[in-house]
Write a protein that holds these residues in place. Structure first.
Motif, short mmCIF file in Angstrom:
data_model
loop_
_atom_site.label_atom_id
_atom_site.label_comp_id
_atom_site.label_asym_id
_atom_site.label_seq_id
_atom_site.Cartn_x
_atom_site.Cartn_y
_atom_site.Cartn_z
N SER A 74 0.84 -1.21 0.00
CA SER A 74 0.00 0.00 0.00
C SER A 74 0.87 1.25 0.00
CB SER A 74 -0.92 -0.01 1.21
OG SER A 74 -1.78 -1.14 1.18
N LYS A 82 -8.36 1.15 1.82
CA LYS A 82 -9.49 1.98 2.19
C LYS A 82 -10.04 1.50 3.53
CE LYS A 82 -9.82 4.51 -1.62
NZ LYS A 82 -9.72 5.99 -1.63
N ASP A 83 -10.39 2.45 4.40
CA ASP A 83 -10.97 2.13 5.70
C ASP A 83 -12.49 2.17 5.61
OD1 ASP A 83 -8.59 1.76 7.13
OD2 ASP A 83 -8.32 3.93 7.31
N LYS A 88 -10.20 -2.59 7.20
CA LYS A 88 -9.41 -2.01 6.12
C LYS A 88 -9.48 -2.95 4.92
CE LYS A 88 -5.79 0.45 6.91
NZ LYS A 88 -4.44 0.96 7.26
N TYR A 90 -8.29 -3.82 0.95
CA TYR A 90 -7.17 -3.66 0.02
C TYR A 90 -7.61 -4.16 -1.36
CZ TYR A 90 -4.49 -3.46 4.38
OH TYR A 90 -4.04 -3.13 5.64
#
Length: 248
Positions: A74, A82-83, A88, A90
């Motif tokens: 990342s 992205k949260d 999270k 990926y």
């Protein structure tokens, strides 16, 4: 090829044949980062760390190593993180992906339609085969058919012997008497149904004016119903219908 864990890396040995009797091994190493990046690019859809860990079990990569590789990839912009609430997600970076041309998209859509048509045909063929298989599985074997035929032949012989005894009996009912008794039975059954309808009309009015249940009122008055005297109305109705058909 055979994977071997070596210093945090997954090592693949590829057997390269030079000819029939001579071959050699060539060692190719792939780090956890490379394996995970290739997996994410091939799948090209979002995953969380646990999802990736589940897929990496076959490569012997543990969850801690998976998380480190995801964070590293990342940071290098190979993956996008992205949260979502406390999770999270990926996925592979889309910046380096080739954008297909309109012609390629059209060709891909046509191929999808062809493949879907092939799938439909294959499913139809499978359904036909499954039905044929079901028919075969539920069919009698040759041995079962032979046994069934023997059983039916034995039953037929017994029935024929009984028929001979009945025909030889002197107490047979002549057709005229049978027709008379059938007519009398139908007349009595018609009268029974007529009287039952008359009683039902009176009984319904009596129930409306009474606060008691039907079963309680029947017991208090002393009414015998078809069920209480063991009358098989269904069997009598079938006999009545059969006689009506014969008389027609």
């Amino acid at each position: 090829k055979r994977p071997i864990d070596k210093a945090g890396q997954t090592v693949f040995f590829f057997c390269i044949f030079k000819n029939r009797n001579h071959f050699k091994f060539q060692e190719v190493s792939m780090s956890a980062d490379d394996i995970i990046l290739k997996f994410m690019q091939d799948e090209n859809r979002p995953f969380n760390a646990q999802n990736v860990t589940d897929f990496m079990q076959k490569h012997g990569i543990k969850k801690t190593a998976v998380q480190k590789s995801l964070d590293k990839l990342s940071e290098n912009n190979d993956l996008v993180a992205k949260d979502f609430n406390k999770t999270k997600i990926y996925y592979a970076s889309q910046t380096n992906l080739e954008v297909p041309s309109p012609e390629e998209l059209k060709e891909a859509e046509a191929q999808i339609q062809r493949l879907q048509a092939e799938i439909t045909e294959e499913r139809q063929a499978v359904n036909i085969v499954e039905k044929e298989l079901s028919t075969v599985l539920h069919s009698l074997t040759d041995e079962q058919i032979t046994e069934r035929v023997q059983t039916l032949e034995t039953e037929c012989e017994l029935l024929e012997s009984k028929l001979v005894q009945v025909q030889a009996s002197s107490s047979l009912v002549v057709p005229e008497e049978l027709a008379l008794r059938s007519k009398l039975f139908c007349a009595k059954f018609d009268n029974y149904r007529k009287r039952k309808r008359m009683f039902r009309n009176v009984w319904d009015q009596l129930l409306e004016s009474s606060e008691k249940k039907a079963s309680t009122l029947e017991e208090d008055i002393g009414i015998d119903t078809d069920q209480s005297v063991g009358l098989d109305c269904e069997a009598i109705q079938k006999t009545y219908d059969n006689l009506k058909k014969v008389r027609r």
